[in-house]
Scaffold this active site. Structure first.
Site, PDB file in Angstrom:
ATOM      1  N   ARG A 151       0.562  62.356 -49.055  1.00  0.00           N
ATOM      2  CA  ARG A 151      -0.368  62.584 -47.925  1.00  0.00           C
ATOM      3  C   ARG A 151       0.287  63.510 -46.906  1.00  0.00           C
ATOM      4  O   ARG A 151       1.509  63.668 -46.897  1.00  0.00           O
ATOM      5  CB  ARG A 151      -0.723  61.244 -47.291  1.00  0.00           C
ATOM      6  CG  ARG A 151      -1.503  60.385 -48.261  1.00  0.00           C
ATOM      7  CD  ARG A 151      -2.008  59.132 -47.634  1.00  0.00           C
ATOM      8  NE  ARG A 151      -2.835  58.440 -48.616  1.00  0.00           N
ATOM      9  CZ  ARG A 151      -3.840  57.643 -48.324  1.00  0.00           C
ATOM     10  NH1 ARG A 151      -4.154  57.402 -47.073  1.00  0.00           N
ATOM     11  NH2 ARG A 151      -4.544  57.062 -49.267  1.00  0.00           N
TER      12      ARG A 151
ATOM     13  N   ASP B  87      -8.270  49.227 -48.934  1.00  0.00           N
ATOM     14  CA  ASP B  87      -8.707  50.623 -49.078  1.00  0.00           C
ATOM     15  C   ASP B  87      -9.861  50.938 -48.119  1.00  0.00           C
ATOM     16  O   ASP B  87     -10.668  50.055 -47.813  1.00  0.00           O
ATOM     17  CB  ASP B  87      -9.154  50.839 -50.537  1.00  0.00           C
ATOM     18  CG  ASP B  87      -9.176  52.301 -50.924  1.00  0.00           C
ATOM     19  OD1 ASP B  87      -8.780  53.160 -50.094  1.00  0.00           O
ATOM     20  OD2 ASP B  87      -9.602  52.595 -52.053  1.00  0.00           O
TER      21      ASP B  87
ATOM     22  N   ASN C 257       1.797  57.526 -52.021  1.00  0.00           N
ATOM     23  CA  ASN C 257       1.285  57.870 -50.683  1.00  0.00           C
ATOM     24  C   ASN C 257       2.120  58.921 -49.943  1.00  0.00           C
ATOM     25  O   ASN C 257       1.668  59.498 -48.957  1.00  0.00           O
ATOM     26  CB  ASN C 257       1.151  56.621 -49.794  1.00  0.00           C
ATOM     27  CG  ASN C 257      -0.060  55.770 -50.134  1.00  0.00           C
ATOM     28  OD1 ASN C 257      -0.060  54.559 -49.921  1.00  0.00           O
ATOM     29  ND2 ASN C 257      -1.117  56.382 -50.681  1.00  0.00           N
TER      30      ASN C 257
HETATM   31  C1  FPP Z   1      -5.949  53.017 -47.873  1.00  0.00           C
HETATM   32  O1  FPP Z   1      -6.946  53.612 -47.106  1.00  0.00           O
HETATM   33  C2  FPP Z   1      -4.963  52.420 -47.016  1.00  0.00           C
HETATM   34  C3  FPP Z   1      -3.654  52.779 -46.954  1.00  0.00           C
HETATM   35  C4  FPP Z   1      -3.060  53.854 -47.769  1.00  0.00           C
HETATM   36  C5  FPP Z   1      -2.730  52.132 -46.030  1.00  0.00           C
HETATM   37  C6  FPP Z   1      -2.941  50.686 -45.809  1.00  0.00           C
HETATM   38  C7  FPP Z   1      -2.407  50.356 -44.483  1.00  0.00           C
HETATM   39  C8  FPP Z   1      -2.952  49.511 -43.590  1.00  0.00           C
HETATM   40  C9  FPP Z   1      -4.113  48.658 -43.853  1.00  0.00           C
HETATM   41  C10 FPP Z   1      -2.442  49.372 -42.223  1.00  0.00           C
HETATM   42  C11 FPP Z   1      -1.020  49.199 -42.105  1.00  0.00           C
HETATM   43  C12 FPP Z   1      -0.480  48.097 -42.886  1.00  0.00           C
HETATM   44  C13 FPP Z   1       0.478  47.343 -42.416  1.00  0.00           C
HETATM   45  C14 FPP Z   1       1.156  46.306 -43.246  1.00  0.00           C
HETATM   46  C15 FPP Z   1       0.902  47.515 -41.028  1.00  0.00           C
HETATM   47  P1  FPP Z   1      -7.185  55.164 -47.255  1.00  0.00           P
HETATM   48  O2  FPP Z   1      -6.394  55.859 -46.208  1.00  0.00           O
HETATM   49  O3  FPP Z   1      -6.854  55.588 -48.657  1.00  0.00           O
HETATM   50  O4  FPP Z   1      -8.722  55.265 -46.978  1.00  0.00           O
HETATM   51  P2  FPP Z   1      -9.743  56.322 -47.603  1.00  0.00           P
HETATM   52  O5  FPP Z   1      -9.733  56.107 -49.074  1.00  0.00           O
HETATM   53  O6  FPP Z   1     -11.027  55.941 -46.964  1.00  0.00           O
HETATM   54  O7  FPP Z   1      -9.255  57.672 -47.188  1.00  0.00           O
END
Ligand code: FPP
Length: 245
Positions: free
Chosen positions: A76, A25, A73
Site C-alpha cells: 500500500r 475488511d 499490506n
Molecule cells: C482492510 O480494509 C483493513 C486493513 C488492511 C487494516 C485493518 C486495521 C484496522 C481495523 C484498524 C487497526 C487495527 C488495530 C489492531 C489497531 P481495507 O483498507 O482493505 O478496506 P477497503 O477494502 O475498503 O479498501
C-alpha cells in the site's frame, strides 16, 4: 435481521466458538463513502475493534485473532502503511490501560523483523503487561501471512531433523501446529469476514481447516457487537461434522 440486546440470551453460552478469527475488511470503502481519507476508515476500524473485543470477552469467548496487517499490506502507499503502523502502536499502548483493565491477554502474531524497533518494543511491553490476565486471548495478526507461518514451521522442523532432534517419520500435524504462531491455542472454529468479500487472503490457512465461515456486507467500521452475536448465533445453528456424517 440482527440481534439487539434483548436477544442476547438466545446465544448458548455453553457452546461458544472457542476461537474466532476476524478479517476486518472495508475500512477504505467506509471512508470513501463519507468523502474521508482512508486513514479515517482505519481509525474508525480501530474503534470498532475495541468494542468487539470487549463483547467477545464479556460473552466468554476464549480466543480471538484479528487480521490487522498482512505481509502483503506493505504494497500500500507509504502514507497509508505509516498511518496503520502509528495506529497499531497507539492501539497497543492504549490497550495496556483499557483492554488490560478488562483482563484481556494481548499477543502479536506474525513476523516481527520487518517492524520498527518502536513497535517491536511496544509489543513486548504489552504482551508482558497482559500475560497474566485470565480473560480472552487477543492475537493481533501483524505482518502476518499464513504461508510465511507454515513455511517457517517447515524450516524449523527441517532444522530439528538435521540436528537429530526428530526424524522424518515422527512428523505429525501436532508437530506442525507446535511451530505455528498459535502454538497451544485451539483451531479457529468461526471465521468472520466483513465487507462482502469471500476469500481467506492468506489468513490462518492451517487453523481454519474446519472453521465455519461467516460473511457480511457490513464494512468493518460498521461492525457492531450485535453483529458478532449474530455470527455466534448462526455458528451455533450450523451442523458441524468434521468430515464425519
Ligand atoms: C482492510 O480494509 C483493513 C486493513 C488492511 C487494516 C485493518 C486495521 C484496522 C481495523 C484498524 C487497526 C487495527 C488495530 C489492531 C489497531 P481495507 O483498507 O482493505 O478496506 P477497503 O477494502 O475498503 O479498501
Amino acid at each position: 435481521m440482527f440481534f439487539n440486546k434483548k436477544n442476547k440470551n438466545e446465544i448458548d453460552l455453553t457452546r461458544l466458538p472457542q476461537h474466532i478469527g476476524v478479517i476486518m475488511d472495508g475500512n477504505g470503502r467506509w471512508a470513501r463513502r463519507r468523502g474521508l481519507p482512508r486513514s479515517a476508515g482505519h481509525s474508525a476500524g480501530a474503534d470498532a475493534l475495541k468494542k468487539i473485543i470487549t463483547e467477545a470477552n464479556n460473552l466468554g469467548v476464549k480466543y480471538i485473532t484479528v487480521y490487522a496487517f498482512s505481509t502483503e499490506n506493505w504494497k500500500r502507499p507509504k502514507e497509508e502503511v505509516d498511518y496503520l503502523m502509528s495506529l497499531l502502536l497507539d492501539y497497543l499502548r492504549n490497550a495496556e490501560k483499557t483492554l488490560a483493565g478488562e483482563n484481556v491477554v494481548i499477543r502479536a502474531i506474525g513476523s516481527r523483523k520487518e517492524l520498527s524497533q518502536e513497535i517491536r518494543d511496544q509489543i513486548i511491553k504489552t504482551e508482558e503487561f497482559t500475560k497474566n490476565n485470565t480473560g480472552i486471548v487477543m492475537n493481533i495478526a501483524l505482518n502476518y501471512g499464513a504461508r510465511e507461518e507454515i513455511t517457517n514451521a517447515v524450516r524449523e522442523i527441517c532444522e530439528d531433523v538435521k540436528n537429530g532432534k526428530t526424524d522424518i517419520d515422527s512428523i505429525t500435524d501436532k508437530m506442525v501446529e507446535n511451530h505455528l504462531y498459535t502454538k497451544g491455542q485451539p483451531d479457529v472454529d468461526l471465521l468472520i469476514r466483513t465487507s462482502g468479500e469471500q476469500r481467506l487472503s492468506n489468513f490462518m490457512l492451517w487453523q481454519v481447516s474446519y472453521a465455519e465461515m461467516w460473511f457480511t456486507n457490513k464494512l468493518w467500521p460498521d461492525f457492531k457487537p450485535k453483529h458478532l452475536r449474530q455470527a455466534i448465533y448462526d455458528f451455533q445453528n450450523r451442523g458441524r461434522r468434521f468430515g464425519g456424517v
